[in-house]
Design an enzyme around this catalytic site. Structure first.
Site, PDB file in Angstrom:
ATOM      1  N   GLY A  91       5.803 -13.934 -49.650  1.00 15.77           N
ATOM      2  CA  GLY A  91       5.157 -14.190 -48.371  1.00 15.77           C
ATOM      3  C   GLY A  91       4.214 -13.067 -47.998  1.00 15.77           C
ATOM      4  O   GLY A  91       4.288 -11.963 -48.540  1.00 15.77           O
TER       5      GLY A  91
ATOM      6  N   GLY B 101       4.108  -8.663 -43.499  1.00 19.39           N
ATOM      7  CA  GLY B 101       4.625  -8.884 -42.156  1.00 19.39           C
ATOM      8  C   GLY B 101       5.424 -10.153 -41.970  1.00 19.39           C
ATOM      9  O   GLY B 101       5.933 -10.404 -40.867  1.00 19.39           O
TER      10      GLY B 101
ATOM     11  N   GLY C  88       8.327 -10.957 -43.077  1.00 21.45           N
ATOM     12  CA  GLY C  88       9.769 -10.736 -42.908  1.00 21.45           C
ATOM     13  C   GLY C  88      10.545 -10.734 -44.205  1.00 21.45           C
ATOM     14  O   GLY C  88      11.763 -10.983 -44.208  1.00 21.45           O
ATOM     15  N   LYS C  89       9.893 -10.409 -45.308  1.00 25.74           N
ATOM     16  CA  LYS C  89      10.553 -10.438 -46.618  1.00 25.74           C
ATOM     17  C   LYS C  89      11.690  -9.430 -46.714  1.00 25.74           C
ATOM     18  O   LYS C  89      12.769  -9.751 -47.217  1.00 25.74           O
ATOM     19  CB  LYS C  89       9.527 -10.164 -47.733  1.00 25.74           C
ATOM     20  CG  LYS C  89       8.441 -11.207 -47.858  1.00 25.74           C
ATOM     21  CD  LYS C  89       7.466 -10.894 -48.973  1.00 25.74           C
ATOM     22  CE  LYS C  89       6.739  -9.583 -48.746  1.00 25.74           C
ATOM     23  NZ  LYS C  89       5.898  -9.586 -47.516  1.00 25.74           N
ATOM     24  N   SER C  90      11.458  -8.214 -46.253  1.00 19.24           N
ATOM     25  CA  SER C  90      12.480  -7.167 -46.356  1.00 19.24           C
ATOM     26  C   SER C  90      13.707  -7.513 -45.523  1.00 19.24           C
ATOM     27  O   SER C  90      14.845  -7.319 -45.963  1.00 19.24           O
ATOM     28  CB  SER C  90      11.913  -5.811 -45.922  1.00 19.24           C
ATOM     29  OG  SER C  90      10.863  -5.411 -46.764  1.00 19.24           O
TER      30      SER C  90
ATOM     31  N   GLN D 171      -2.644  -1.292 -57.132  1.00 22.44           N
ATOM     32  CA  GLN D 171      -2.146  -2.473 -57.840  1.00 22.44           C
ATOM     33  C   GLN D 171      -1.428  -2.093 -59.131  1.00 22.44           C
ATOM     34  O   GLN D 171      -0.405  -2.696 -59.481  1.00 22.44           O
ATOM     35  CB  GLN D 171      -3.287  -3.438 -58.115  1.00 22.44           C
ATOM     36  CG  GLN D 171      -3.835  -4.140 -56.873  1.00 22.44           C
ATOM     37  CD  GLN D 171      -2.761  -4.780 -56.034  1.00 22.44           C
ATOM     38  OE1 GLN D 171      -2.684  -4.537 -54.828  1.00 22.44           O
ATOM     39  NE2 GLN D 171      -1.918  -5.599 -56.627  1.00 22.44           N
TER      40      GLN D 171
ATOM     41  N   ASP E  26      12.592  -8.319 -52.942  1.00 17.32           N
ATOM     42  CA  ASP E  26      11.569  -8.368 -51.901  1.00 17.32           C
ATOM     43  C   ASP E  26      10.187  -8.333 -52.560  1.00 17.32           C
ATOM     44  O   ASP E  26       9.755  -7.297 -53.031  1.00 17.32           O
ATOM     45  CB  ASP E  26      11.775  -7.156 -50.976  1.00 17.32           C
ATOM     46  CG  ASP E  26      10.612  -6.893 -50.043  1.00 17.32           C
ATOM     47  OD1 ASP E  26       9.761  -7.781 -49.890  1.00 17.32           O
ATOM     48  OD2 ASP E  26      10.572  -5.791 -49.464  1.00 17.32           O
TER      49      ASP E  26
ATOM     50  N   ASP F 263       1.420  -9.964 -56.625  1.00 11.50           N
ATOM     51  CA  ASP F 263       0.540  -8.825 -56.902  1.00 11.50           C
ATOM     52  C   ASP F 263      -0.685  -9.271 -57.681  1.00 11.50           C
ATOM     53  O   ASP F 263      -1.814  -8.877 -57.391  1.00 11.50           O
ATOM     54  CB  ASP F 263       1.294  -7.757 -57.717  1.00 11.50           C
ATOM     55  CG  ASP F 263       2.360  -7.050 -56.911  1.00 11.50           C
ATOM     56  OD1 ASP F 263       2.098  -6.757 -55.729  1.00 11.50           O
ATOM     57  OD2 ASP F 263       3.436  -6.781 -57.451  1.00 11.50           O
TER      58      ASP F 263
END
Length: 217
Positions: free
Chosen positions: A22, A25, A27-29, A69, A93, A99
């Protein structure tokens, strides 16, 4: 609030691998931490604190994009090896595929990574692919760009405050296009406009039940 796509049959077993995808910001973590604790999965987080390139990148994307990267690619590949060797259930996460297909591609398309550097980066990733374990499940944090921007502002990271909002909008559009084509595993969509895992414990409970049903655990 939740939607499953690319469903596959799966026998119950250990050594499961979930990756969480996602936009910045989304909310993955938080999801990784809460689901990991609830389901007793080993958690693996994206390295933000102590990242030697991230702050420089947000100041000058053209100068530092390639370096950043490469750093993330190396860190993600290291995580993949640890996950594969652990013999445990793991949740990660951010996936390595984001990437490559979103962040690096975004830099190249916008003239902030040279063609030479982009080809080098893609070649390196393609050489890694045979050694990558595919996820058993991807959890994709879906939702509106307004919610994304709201969450970025709420967490108040100084380096992110200076980024033009169009950068987040561009990433958001790329994510929406990318996830439509992703087919390496089942995808469990979580609508962040409707789901609040912190303030509504029943949402976390429902999410974990969806995960358990999907993976037969």
């Amino acid at each position: 609030m939740f939607r499953l796509e690319n469903k596959t049959d799966k026998s119950a077993k250990r050594d499961l691998f979930i990756t969480v995808a996602g936009n910045v910001g989304a909310g993955k973590s938080t999801l990784t931490k809460l689901v990991g604790e609830k389901l007793d999965f080993e958690t693996h987080f994206e390295k933000v604190d102590g990242n030697p390139y991230l702050e420089d990148f947000y100041k000058d994307q053209e100068a530092w994009g390639f370096h950043l990267q490469l750093y993330f690619l190396a860190q993600r590949f290291k995580q993949q090896k640890e996950i594969h060797a652990s013999g445990l259930n793991n949740i990660q996460d951010r996936s390595i595929y984001e990437d490559v297909e979103i962040f690096a591609r975004n830099l190249y398309d916008n003239g902030k990574m040279s063609k030479r550097d982009y080809i080098t980066y893609r070649d390196l990733f393609n050489n890694m692919v045979p050694h990558l374990r595919k996820p058993d499940l991807m959890i994709y944090l879906d939702g509106s760009i307004d919610k994304i921007i709201e969450r970025i502002k709420l967490r108040s990271r100084d380096m992110e405050k200076k980024v033009d909002v169009e950068y987040w909008r561009n990433l958001h559009e790329r994510y929406e296009n990318w996830i439509k084509e992703y087919d390496l595993s089942p995808v469990l969509y979580v609508n962040i406009d409707k789901v609040d895992l912190i303030n509504n414990p029943e949402h976390l409970e429902e999410l974990c039940e969806k995960i358990k049903t999907t993976l037969n655990i």
